[in-house]
Design an enzyme around this catalytic site. Sequence first.
Site, PDB file in Angstrom:
ATOM      1  N   ASP A  38       0.826  -1.176  -0.108  1.00 47.03           N
ATOM      2  CA  ASP A  38       0.099  -0.016  -0.007  1.00 47.03           C
ATOM      3  C   ASP A  38       0.920   1.311   0.006  1.00 47.03           C
ATOM      4  O   ASP A  38       1.320   1.746   0.955  1.00 47.03           O
ATOM      5  CB  ASP A  38      -1.092   0.060   1.369  1.00 47.03           C
ATOM      6  CG  ASP A  38      -1.989  -1.117   1.324  1.00 47.03           C
ATOM      7  OD1 ASP A  38      -2.669  -0.996   0.183  1.00 47.03           O
ATOM      8  OD2 ASP A  38      -1.845  -1.946   1.940  1.00 47.03           O
ATOM      9  N   ASP A 178     -10.630  -4.690  -1.398  1.00 43.78           N
ATOM     10  CA  ASP A 178      -9.634  -4.418  -0.527  1.00 43.78           C
ATOM     11  C   ASP A 178     -10.381  -3.163   0.595  1.00 43.78           C
ATOM     12  O   ASP A 178     -10.942  -2.299   0.086  1.00 43.78           O
ATOM     13  CB  ASP A 178      -8.572  -3.524  -1.200  1.00 43.78           C
ATOM     14  CG  ASP A 178      -7.299  -3.060  -0.216  1.00 43.78           C
ATOM     15  OD1 ASP A 178      -7.531  -3.007   1.039  1.00 43.78           O
ATOM     16  OD2 ASP A 178      -6.474  -2.480  -0.780  1.00 43.78           O
TER      17      ASP A 178
END
Length: 226
Positions: A38, A178
Amino acid sequence: MDRRRAQIAPSVLPADFAALGDECRALEKSGADRIQWDVMDGRFVPNLTFGPDVVAAVRPHTALPFEAHLMVVEPDALVGEMVEAGCELVIVHAEACVHLHRTLGAIRDLGARSGVAVNPATPLTAVEHVLDIVDLLLVMTVNPGFGGQPYLASMEPKIAAARRLIGRSGQRIELEVDGGIGPATIGGAARAGADVFCAGSALYRHPDGLAAAVTELRERAEEAWR
C-alpha cells in the site's frame, strides 16, 4: 471467472516495518498468493507509507508476487520505479490519473500487469472504457488511507456490477476487493463476484497465526461460491 482457488493478497500495512523481510517470508509460509504494498503519499490519502526503495530491499526475501497499490496523486511518476523494484502488478486509482488509458498502457509497456482501483464513491463508468488494457479491477470496500477500517457492505452491489462489466468485456480480468476483509465479510464479497481478497488487520490479529488466517479466509470465500 476461475473459481477454483480464491486468491489471498495480504497487505503488509499492519506488519512490523522494522522486519519486513521476515514478515514477507512468514506470509509466503502462510500460503498467501501474493503480497500487496500500500503505497501512500500523504496527499491522495492522509497517510504516508513506503516507496520503491523499501519494496526493492524486501524483494529478495520472498518468491511471492508483489502488487503495488498506488494511493498517490502522481502515479505516473512512480510506476516505473515500482516495476523496477520488483512489482509484477501495479494498481493505480482512476481518480488520480489524468490520462488513465495512457497510464495503464505504460504499466504494460514496462512488462508488468496493470490494475485500476475505484474508491467507494467512484462509479464504474470511470473504468469501463479501459478494460481492454486492464488485468485487475479493484473495488475499494473502505475509503483508502488507513488499515483496520470497517467493511462497507454497501459496496457488494458495486462488486456484482463490476463482475458483470468484466463479463461483458470478454477480457480475463481479476476482480479484487480491499478494505475490511475478514472471516465475517469475505463471504459477501465473494458471493458478489470478487476472486482476489486483500486483507491486513484480520490476518495479523488472528489468534492462531497467519497460516490459519489465510486458510480460513480462502475456505470462507470458496464456500460462498458453492
